[in-house]
Design an enzyme around this catalytic site. Sequence first.
Site, PDB file in Angstrom:
ATOM      1  CE  LYS A  24       7.148 -13.576  -2.844  1.00 22.22           C
ATOM      2  NZ  LYS A  24       6.770 -13.355  -1.441  1.00 22.22           N
ATOM      3  CG  ASN A  25       4.669 -16.472  -1.043  1.00 24.83           C
ATOM      4  OD1 ASN A  25       5.714 -15.832  -0.900  1.00 24.83           O
ATOM      5  ND2 ASN A  25       3.511 -15.893  -1.290  1.00 24.83           N
ATOM      6  CB  CYS A 119       5.433  -4.805   5.165  1.00 29.07           C
ATOM      7  SG  CYS A 119       3.935  -5.614   4.626  1.00 29.07           S
ATOM      8  NE  ARG A 124       2.450  -9.091   6.024  1.00 30.82           N
ATOM      9  CZ  ARG A 124       3.065  -9.641   5.005  1.00 30.82           C
ATOM     10  NH1 ARG A 124       3.738  -8.910   4.178  1.00 30.82           N
ATOM     11  NH2 ARG A 124       3.001 -10.943   4.828  1.00 30.82           N
ATOM     12  CG  LEU A 128      -2.574 -15.257  14.953  1.00 32.00           C
ATOM     13  CD1 LEU A 128      -3.255 -15.509  13.616  1.00 32.00           C
ATOM     14  CD2 LEU A 128      -3.546 -15.578  16.098  1.00 32.00           C
ATOM     15  CG  ASP A 310      -0.279 -13.072  -2.491  1.00 29.36           C
ATOM     16  OD1 ASP A 310      -0.446 -12.128  -1.697  1.00 29.36           O
ATOM     17  OD2 ASP A 310       0.399 -14.082  -2.207  1.00 29.36           O
ATOM     18  NE  ARG A 402       9.657  -8.739  -1.399  1.00 31.82           N
ATOM     19  CZ  ARG A 402       8.383  -8.653  -1.003  1.00 31.82           C
ATOM     20  NH1 ARG A 402       7.699  -7.552  -1.183  1.00 31.82           N
ATOM     21  NH2 ARG A 402       7.805  -9.662  -0.401  1.00 31.82           N
TER      22      ARG A 402
HETATM   23  C1  EPZ Z   1       1.747 -15.126   3.259  1.00 28.61           C
HETATM   24  O1  EPZ Z   1       2.010 -14.034   4.143  1.00 28.61           O
HETATM   25  C2  EPZ Z   1       2.400 -14.760   1.946  1.00 28.61           C
HETATM   26  N1  EPZ Z   1       3.824 -14.579   2.159  1.00 28.61           N
HETATM   27  C3  EPZ Z   1       1.776 -13.488   1.375  1.00 28.61           C
HETATM   28  O2  EPZ Z   1       2.317 -13.262   0.091  1.00 28.61           O
HETATM   29  C4  EPZ Z   1       0.264 -13.724   1.220  1.00 28.61           C
HETATM   30  O3  EPZ Z   1      -0.338 -12.529   0.783  1.00 28.61           O
HETATM   31  C5  EPZ Z   1      -0.343 -14.163   2.551  1.00 28.61           C
HETATM   32  O4  EPZ Z   1       0.358 -15.329   3.060  1.00 28.61           O
HETATM   33  C6  EPZ Z   1      -1.821 -14.507   2.464  1.00 28.61           C
HETATM   34  O5  EPZ Z   1      -2.031 -15.505   1.512  1.00 28.61           O
HETATM   35  C7  EPZ Z   1       4.632 -15.630   2.195  1.00 28.61           C
HETATM   36  O6  EPZ Z   1       4.216 -16.775   2.089  1.00 28.61           O
HETATM   37  C8  EPZ Z   1       6.080 -15.372   2.354  1.00 28.61           C
HETATM   38  P1  EPZ Z   1      -0.825 -14.484   6.883  1.00 28.61           P
HETATM   39  P2  EPZ Z   1       1.753 -14.204   5.701  1.00 28.61           P
HETATM   40  O7  EPZ Z   1      -0.084 -14.763   8.124  1.00 28.61           O
HETATM   41  O8  EPZ Z   1       2.117 -15.582   6.099  1.00 28.61           O
HETATM   42  C9  EPZ Z   1      -2.904 -11.361   9.903  1.00 28.61           C
HETATM   43  C10 EPZ Z   1       3.242 -12.002  -1.671  1.00 28.61           C
HETATM   44  O9  EPZ Z   1       2.826 -11.030  -2.365  1.00 28.61           O
HETATM   45  N2  EPZ Z   1      -2.084 -11.979  10.950  1.00 28.61           N
HETATM   46  O10 EPZ Z   1      -1.728 -15.541   6.337  1.00 28.61           O
HETATM   47  O11 EPZ Z   1       2.398 -13.075   6.395  1.00 28.61           O
HETATM   48  C11 EPZ Z   1      -2.034 -10.539   8.936  1.00 28.61           C
HETATM   49  O12 EPZ Z   1      -1.760  -9.267   9.452  1.00 28.61           O
HETATM   50  C12 EPZ Z   1       3.014 -12.034  -0.172  1.00 28.61           C
HETATM   51  O13 EPZ Z   1       3.870 -12.947  -2.162  1.00 28.61           O
HETATM   52  C13 EPZ Z   1      -2.271 -11.604  12.273  1.00 28.61           C
HETATM   53  O14 EPZ Z   1      -3.127 -10.766  12.592  1.00 28.61           O
HETATM   54  O15 EPZ Z   1       0.183 -14.023   5.728  1.00 28.61           O
HETATM   55  C14 EPZ Z   1      -2.867 -10.530   7.689  1.00 28.61           C
HETATM   56  O16 EPZ Z   1      -3.822  -9.519   7.782  1.00 28.61           O
HETATM   57  C15 EPZ Z   1       2.496 -10.780   0.387  1.00 28.61           C
HETATM   58  N3  EPZ Z   1      -1.472 -12.155  13.241  1.00 28.61           N
HETATM   59  C16 EPZ Z   1      -3.557 -11.895   7.707  1.00 28.61           C
HETATM   60  O17 EPZ Z   1      -3.469 -12.350   9.078  1.00 28.61           O
HETATM   61  C17 EPZ Z   1      -0.512 -13.076  12.928  1.00 28.61           C
HETATM   62  O18 EPZ Z   1       0.182 -13.547  13.847  1.00 28.61           O
HETATM   63  C18 EPZ Z   1      -2.952 -12.934   6.772  1.00 28.61           C
HETATM   64  O19 EPZ Z   1      -1.600 -13.129   7.108  1.00 28.61           O
HETATM   65  C19 EPZ Z   1      -0.338 -13.462  11.578  1.00 28.61           C
HETATM   66  C20 EPZ Z   1      -1.138 -12.901  10.600  1.00 28.61           C
END
Ligand code: EPZ
Length: 421
Positions: A24-25, A119, A124, A128, A310, A402
């Site tokens: 999915k991701n 969420c 979230r 960045l 995850d 999902r």
């Molecule tokens: C991706 O989410 C995945 N989703 C998530 O999978 C996964 O848990 C996550 O990466 C971490 O591996 C998809 O790929 C669609 P991040 P993403 O940006 O990209 C903080 C699942 O169950 N952050 O690496 O949103 C954020 O709040 C899902 O399949 C900021 O602070 O993850 C979080 O605490 C859930 N500012 C951390 O970084 C930003 O601008 C990691 O987020 C962006 C992120």
Amino acid sequence: MDTQKLYIEGGKRIEGEIHLHGAKNSALPLLSAAALVARGESVLHNCPQLTDVYAACRILNHIGVKCRRDGSSVITDAGNITCCEVPVKLMREMRSSIVFLGAVLGRTGRCRLSFPGGCELGPRPIDLHLAALRDMGAVIKEEHGYLDCSAPEGLKGAAVTLSFPSVGATENIILAAVCAKGTTEIHNAAREPEITDLALFLTKCGAKISGAGTDLIVISGVDTLTGCEHTVIPDRIAAATYLCCAATAGGELVLSGVNAEHLGAVIPIMQAMGCRIYSFGKDSIYISVRGRLKAPTTIRTMPYPGFPTDAQALLMAAAATAEGTTVFVENIFENRYRHVSELLRMGCSIKVEGKVAIVQGVKRLYGAELEATDLRGGAALVAAALGAEGKSVISEIHHIDRGYENIEQALRNVGADIKRK
Ligand code: EPZ
């Protein structure tokens, strides 16, 4: 939201084979990337049939990318993009639709979408993503819950250093950079396999990207991209899920269509717990689980190649009945222990303090009425229920849909007593 539930009678041994669907991701950013392809069709094979992927296809159709499904393949044609706005309703269907920002802005010079907001996993933020796009020349207005982004002089390459290797921000920057003027460098980039998959697809389409899979990705902008055929990588988290189902229920399972290298942080922990696991052939993993497992001491979630957030809830379901104490430290999301209150209903012994959860293994779990609180937390309840004594009923299963193609069918085929009604 939905009235269907999963009914699971625990205690049935698992035996058989599950073929993994595509990730999915990976599929979501790949579908976003397809919007950048101005010439010819793109074909994504092994594109999973999941509600999040359907939502991504609806977004593509809305902005004028022709998008149709043929079995497990999705064919897109972005020759004529007509719109650069993602409506609130479609944004709400899938939080990760923020991944369309970089591509739509890069392709059309404008993108308007509603702020994704928090969420079930916590606040979230997308700071960045936005800071990097601003560095690349985007003008971004945030008003009344909307993000209005434009690039009056087109996007231009920039050197961006991420303070955290965010997966989504890395994807959005790559998507914005492939057709920008000049060179973009992403320092402290995310290294997840899904990033490498995105870079591979874009490279096949004519993009110039090096370093994907490392913490420095360099992208030289090109004028146009041409469609190609690509196969989405296997879903490593679905693989971890089914391994954990074998761990809780006991038995023997073969996972096919899987990449064991992507599970480098998960398999050794499960082996240390007493699961027999080895990979064989080109894309298969065998797991055999007999008797009570041992607690794996400490599991710290980290960006790839560390232990994936995850898979945290899933390993917790396996650790719940292991002998000894397991300490979980959740370093990625603020609010990723919502499954704990549900596991407690089944007789687990878990204490949560901030980002730490301490799981004292109990001998047995008991079936209960449960609510899926989020995607992976919901899958963890399925795993726990398979190993529990008696019947569990899981509601709010739209969360699970999902990320898993027909989870009940996959598990029923290997001997689980699980029904949806
Ligand atoms: C991706 O989410 C995945 N989703 C998530 O999978 C996964 O848990 C996550 O990466 C971490 O591996 C998809 O790929 C669609 P991040 P993403 O940006 O990209 C903080 C699942 O169950 N952050 O690496 O949103 C954020 O709040 C899902 O399949 C900021 O602070 O993850 C979080 O605490 C859930 N500012 C951390 O970084 C930003 O601008 C990691 O987020 C962006 C992120």
